[in-house]
Design an enzyme around this catalytic site. Structure first.
Site, PDB file in Angstrom:
ATOM      1  N   SER A  20      37.758  21.297  29.697  1.00  0.00           N
ATOM      2  CA  SER A  20      38.945  20.078  30.797  1.00  0.00           C
ATOM      3  C   SER A  20      40.089  20.100  31.306  1.00  0.00           C
ATOM      4  O   SER A  20      40.723  19.564  32.130  1.00  0.00           O
ATOM      5  CB  SER A  20      39.565  20.046  29.299  1.00  0.00           C
ATOM      6  OG  SER A  20      38.746  19.543  27.812  1.00  0.00           O
ATOM      7  N   HIS A  70      47.736  22.368  26.368  1.00  0.00           N
ATOM      8  CA  HIS A  70      46.590  23.088  26.301  1.00  0.00           C
ATOM      9  C   HIS A  70      46.494  22.012  27.955  1.00  0.00           C
ATOM     10  O   HIS A  70      47.098  21.340  27.885  1.00  0.00           O
ATOM     11  CB  HIS A  70      46.214  21.690  24.882  1.00  0.00           C
ATOM     12  CG  HIS A  70      44.371  22.297  23.955  1.00  0.00           C
ATOM     13  ND1 HIS A  70      43.651  21.719  24.631  1.00  0.00           N
ATOM     14  CD2 HIS A  70      44.470  23.390  23.418  1.00  0.00           C
ATOM     15  CE1 HIS A  70      43.142  21.915  24.092  1.00  0.00           C
ATOM     16  NE2 HIS A  70      43.528  23.155  23.295  1.00  0.00           N
ATOM     17  N   ASP A 109      37.631  15.172  21.812  1.00  0.00           N
ATOM     18  CA  ASP A 109      36.676  15.897  22.159  1.00  0.00           C
ATOM     19  C   ASP A 109      36.170  16.723  21.197  1.00  0.00           C
ATOM     20  O   ASP A 109      34.973  18.066  21.054  1.00  0.00           O
ATOM     21  CB  ASP A 109      37.430  17.169  23.055  1.00  0.00           C
ATOM     22  CG  ASP A 109      37.256  18.205  24.016  1.00  0.00           C
ATOM     23  OD1 ASP A 109      35.665  18.733  24.352  1.00  0.00           O
ATOM     24  OD2 ASP A 109      37.426  18.653  23.017  1.00  0.00           O
ATOM     25  N   HIS A 147      32.853  19.028  19.241  1.00  0.00           N
ATOM     26  CA  HIS A 147      32.866  20.601  19.289  1.00  0.00           C
ATOM     27  C   HIS A 147      32.592  20.534  18.015  1.00  0.00           C
ATOM     28  O   HIS A 147      31.760  21.398  17.910  1.00  0.00           O
ATOM     29  CB  HIS A 147      34.097  20.972  19.895  1.00  0.00           C
ATOM     30  CG  HIS A 147      34.501  21.311  21.335  1.00  0.00           C
ATOM     31  ND1 HIS A 147      33.390  22.146  21.476  1.00  0.00           N
ATOM     32  CD2 HIS A 147      35.243  21.194  21.771  1.00  0.00           C
ATOM     33  CE1 HIS A 147      34.373  21.270  23.341  1.00  0.00           C
ATOM     34  NE2 HIS A 147      35.001  21.189  23.084  1.00  0.00           N
ATOM     35  N   HIS A 160      30.088  21.056  26.254  1.00  0.00           N
ATOM     36  CA  HIS A 160      29.833  19.664  26.926  1.00  0.00           C
ATOM     37  C   HIS A 160      28.930  19.242  27.713  1.00  0.00           C
ATOM     38  O   HIS A 160      28.060  20.327  27.329  1.00  0.00           O
ATOM     39  CB  HIS A 160      31.513  19.831  27.708  1.00  0.00           C
ATOM     40  CG  HIS A 160      33.021  20.406  27.757  1.00  0.00           C
ATOM     41  ND1 HIS A 160      33.022  21.260  28.380  1.00  0.00           N
ATOM     42  CD2 HIS A 160      33.829  20.426  26.453  1.00  0.00           C
ATOM     43  CE1 HIS A 160      34.683  20.900  27.391  1.00  0.00           C
ATOM     44  NE2 HIS A 160      34.093  21.543  26.228  1.00  0.00           N
TER      45      HIS A 160
END
Length: 332
Positions: A45, A96, A225, A229, A293
């Site tokens: 990211s 983040h 996301d 995960h 990813h």
């Protein structure tokens, strides 16, 4: 608007779980971008968002710096230099990787306290997201960044003392709102501010646009996301549908305004997500090839002035280039 980890399957699962309709269907222009980073076919990211924010391919983990770790000017910083109001909204902490890449310049994404300190170097007008502890109870120094924000004239509120829905913002003030001490909880555990925050941010920044130059806002649905995960279809779908509702709110604003460009994309896909045989409308049987990813091409949706620029297949860095062109910013 960035749906972190949102590939075509995440969109499809949200669609089929939401009466076969999404606000994304309202977009007249759809393209695809290539998400790879400078050092890996599989981006993270930080590198993905830096490509959007500054138009450079960089290494995984980089926040607002190039492959040589040198700071790169972001679209948010350019907008500030042009006298435009700017804002950030996220369902993660505001430090983040994705939101950080629009204002911070650090070598590694985990440097949360350094990232928080970089936010004070901007003239940002509004930010909404988690991470209060990185501002107020820091381990690397004794600074209280919340008090420093207030000394800069920023009105700081939090989920503890003010309901976002009841938050009264004044056009003359800059606004910060902490939605969590660390990371906000998932939508299906009670977090539901993204739509309200998107509406508030767009109205507020538009009201502050006293020079009629426009504004810049980045909205991230961070936890699509995290569902990838976790290899958790229900997590993905609930986050995807909330994001789509925020997209609908943004589109409604843009349709009324007539001068606002909305871009929706993702930094990468997460999970190698698939909809398996046995799935039916309203009940998705999801499968995953990874808990990380993937290198899938990523959809880009556009509505408003300049939307036609976003059709076709292009590098993720081209999103920055196209935004800069449409804003009329001079070359770096």
């Amino acid at each position: 608007m960035i749906g972190d980890g949102m590939g075509v399957t995440q969109i499809s699962a949200g669609l089929y779980s939401n009466n076969n309709q999404l606000n994304l269907e309202r977009f007249p222009v759809v393209g695809l971008h290539k998400s790879y980073s400078a050092d890996n076919l599989i981006t993270d990211s930080a590198a993905g968002a830096t490509a959007f924010s500054a138009g450079v391919k960089t290494y995984n983990g980089a926040i607002g710096v190039d492959v040589d770790t040198l700071p790169v000017t972001t679209i948010l910083e350019m907008a500030e230099s042009a006298g435009m109001p700017t804002g950030l909204v996220a369902t993660s902490s505001i430090v983040h990787a994705t939101p950080a890449s629009f204002y911070a310049h650090v070598k590694q994404r985990k440097e949360y306290e350094a990232i928080a300190a970089d936010l004070l170097k901007t003239d940002i007008d509004l930010f909404i997201g988690g991470g209060a502890k990185y501002f107020e109870r820091r381990e690397t120094d004794t600074r209280n960044l919340t008090e420093e924000l207030r000394s800069q004239g920023i009105e700081v509120s939090s989920f503890v003392d003010t309901d976002l829905k009841k938050l009264k913002v004044k056009r003359a003030k800059r606004v910060a709102y902490y939605t969590a001490d660390s990371e906000p909880v998932p939508f299906n555990q009670g977090r539901d501010y993204l739509v309200d925050a998107t509406e508030l941010a767009m109205d507020f920044l538009n009201d502050r646009d006293s020079l009629n130059k426009g504004f810049f806002l980045m909205v991230e649905a961070s936890q699509i996301d995290w569902g990838g995960h976790s290899n958790n279809s229900d997590y993905i779908i609930s986050e995807m549908i909330e994001f789509d509702r925020a997209i609908g709110a943004a589109l409604n604003f843009a349709q009324r305004d007539g001068e606002t460009l909305i871009i929706v994309t993702a930094d990468h896909e997460t999970g190698g997500y698939a909809i398996n045989n046995g799935s039916v409308m309203g009940q998705i049987e999801g499968a995953f090839t990874s808990d990380y990813h993937t290198a899938d091409l990523i959809p880009v949706f556009a509505y408003g002035p300049g939307a036609e620029q976003f059709s076709g297949i292009f590098e993720n860095t081209a999103i920055f280039d196209k935004m800069k062109l449409l804003y009329g910013f001079s070359k770096r």
